[in-house]
Design an enzyme around this catalytic site. Structure first.
Site, PDB file in Angstrom:
ATOM      1  CG  ASP A  68      -9.161  -0.241  11.712  1.00 42.13           C
ATOM      2  OD1 ASP A  68      -8.233  -0.979  11.336  1.00 42.13           O
ATOM      3  OD2 ASP A  68      -9.454   0.826  11.126  1.00 42.13           O
TER       4      ASP A  68
ATOM      5  CG  ASP B 117      -0.258  -0.344   2.523  1.00 46.10           C
ATOM      6  OD1 ASP B 117       0.987  -0.328   2.565  1.00 46.10           O
ATOM      7  OD2 ASP B 117      -0.950  -0.595   3.515  1.00 46.10           O
TER       8      ASP B 117
ATOM      9  CD  GLU C 257      -8.680   2.252   7.664  1.00 43.33           C
ATOM     10  OE1 GLU C 257      -8.769   1.279   8.435  1.00 43.33           O
ATOM     11  OE2 GLU C 257      -8.042   3.285   7.940  1.00 43.33           O
TER      12      GLU C 257
ATOM     13  CG  HIS D 188      -6.193  -1.281   8.635  1.00 49.77           C
ATOM     14  ND1 HIS D 188      -6.283  -0.211   9.495  1.00 49.77           N
ATOM     15  CD2 HIS D 188      -4.869  -1.383   8.338  1.00 49.77           C
ATOM     16  CE1 HIS D 188      -5.094   0.303   9.700  1.00 49.77           C
ATOM     17  NE2 HIS D 188      -4.203  -0.395   9.012  1.00 49.77           N
TER      18      HIS D 188
HETATM   19  N1  LIG Z   1      -0.798   0.191   6.133  1.00 52.56           N
HETATM   20  C1  LIG Z   1      -0.148  -0.225   7.337  1.00 52.56           C
HETATM   21  C2  LIG Z   1      -0.504  -1.671   7.605  1.00 52.56           C
HETATM   22  O1  LIG Z   1       0.022  -2.500   6.579  1.00 52.56           O
HETATM   23  C3  LIG Z   1       0.033  -2.081   8.968  1.00 52.56           C
HETATM   24  O2  LIG Z   1      -0.275  -3.440   9.186  1.00 52.56           O
HETATM   25  C4  LIG Z   1      -0.589  -1.223  10.030  1.00 52.56           C
HETATM   26  C5  LIG Z   1      -0.183  -1.612  11.440  1.00 52.56           C
HETATM   27  O3  LIG Z   1       1.047  -1.057  11.771  1.00 52.56           O
HETATM   28  P1  LIG Z   1       1.889  -1.465  13.044  1.00 52.56           P
HETATM   29  O4  LIG Z   1       2.519  -2.767  12.710  1.00 52.56           O
HETATM   30  O5  LIG Z   1       2.890  -0.384  13.200  1.00 52.56           O
HETATM   31  O6  LIG Z   1       0.941  -1.567  14.180  1.00 52.56           O
HETATM   32  O7  LIG Z   1      -0.184   0.123   9.784  1.00 52.56           O
HETATM   33  C6  LIG Z   1      -0.518   0.660   8.515  1.00 52.56           C
HETATM   34  O8  LIG Z   1      -1.854   0.984   8.523  1.00 52.56           O
END
Ligand SMILES: N[C@@H]1[C@@H](O)[C@H](O)[C@@H](COP(=O)(O)O)O[C@@H]1O
Length: 261
Positions: A136, A67, A143, A138
């Site tokens: 949440d 992404d 989302e 995702h």
């Molecule tokens: N787009 C990324 C996701 O791919 C990732 O999984 C999420 C959680 O991040 P973290 O691992 O820092 O909690 O953050 C972002 O939203």
């Protein structure tokens, strides 16, 4: 779905890096799908250590992005392209011409999304997609209430995700873009192996909904239940709300023959 409960993030990183190494030994030109965020860092560190020790060769490995923020210049330090260059490509010694990602700066965003889906298919598809999870539920930037059949497209971030990600923008939520490009859930499900890593108590509710809840767009990660080869790696804290935690521990500890994940 296989659920593997590990003692801590480092053990999860080692387990997944070993799965990536085994894949690369079988298929040196494998396409690895990588994620951003804090959670996957132990995976990248463990894989880089294997490269340095000569345990795995990544000379032909290819890397695909999950992404991207829309509108951040590609060389902005927090564009996911920059983040992945810093955290994955440079430590592994993989050149940018072996990297593919969506163009978050394109004037025609929808065209860029469609081009990325086509590029992934033309590259033979993702062999192993590493995923984190948002608080949440995702995955990527899909989302809640994203279509479970969605393709790569533009999405609007929730307020919660912008708050969660503000730490990468000097704590200033106003600097976090509202719009992103993300591989769709349908796109993600086309990878041959999905590996989701979640660590820490803050992910426990999302993990419980993903693993033991219904398949529902309100928890996008629950789509992993539809995939024939999905592995969810969680530490004790992230597993703390799983009703079947003892069963998962027992199953993994008694795997008849160790074949990796
Ligand atoms: N787009 C990324 C996701 O791919 C990732 O999984 C999420 C959680 O991040 P973290 O691992 O820092 O909690 O953050 C972002 O939203």
């Amino acid at each position: 779905m296989e659920v593997v409960i590990v003692p801590d993030a480092k053990a999860g990183g080692e387990l997944i890096a070993e799965a990536m190494a085994q894949l690369l030994r079988r298929k040196p030109g494998a396409l690895l799908g990588v994620a951003t965020g804090s959670t996957p860092l132990p995976v990248y560190e463990a894989l880089a250590a294997k490269v340095r020790s000569g345990a795995v060769d990544v000379a032909r490995a290819r890397i695909a992005q999950l992404d991207e923020y829309v509108g951040l210049p590609a060389d902005h330090p927090e564009s996911y392209r920059s983040v992945l260059r810093r955290e994955v490509l440079e430590p592994l010694g993989i050149a940018m011409d072996q990297f593919m990602g969506p163009d978050g700066t394109a004037a025609d965003v929808q065209g860029a999304c469609e081009a990325y889906d086509k590029a992934l298919a033309d590259a033979g598809g993702v062999d192993l997609q590493l995923l984190g999870i948002g608080t949440d539920g995702h995955i990527g930037f899909n989302e809640p209430c994203s279509s479970l059949a969605s393709r790569t497209r533009i999405k609007t971030l929730t307020e919660q995700t912008r708050i969660d990600n503000a730490r990468f923008f000097d704590g200033e939520i106003d600097q976090v873009p509202h719009h992103v490009i993300t591989q769709g859930i349908g796109t993600i499900l086309e990878a041959r192996h999905l590996v989701l890593l979640a660590t820490g108590e803050g992910k426990a509710d999302a993990v419980a909904a993903t693993v033991e809840g219904p398949v529902a767009a309100v928890c996008p990660a629950s789509a992993l239940q539809l995939h024939p080869h999905a592995t969810v790696v969680v530490d004790d804290a992230a597993a703390s709300k799983l009703k079947l935690a003892d069963y998962f521990r027992h199953t993994y500890a008694n795997k008849p023959e160790w074949q990796g994940i």
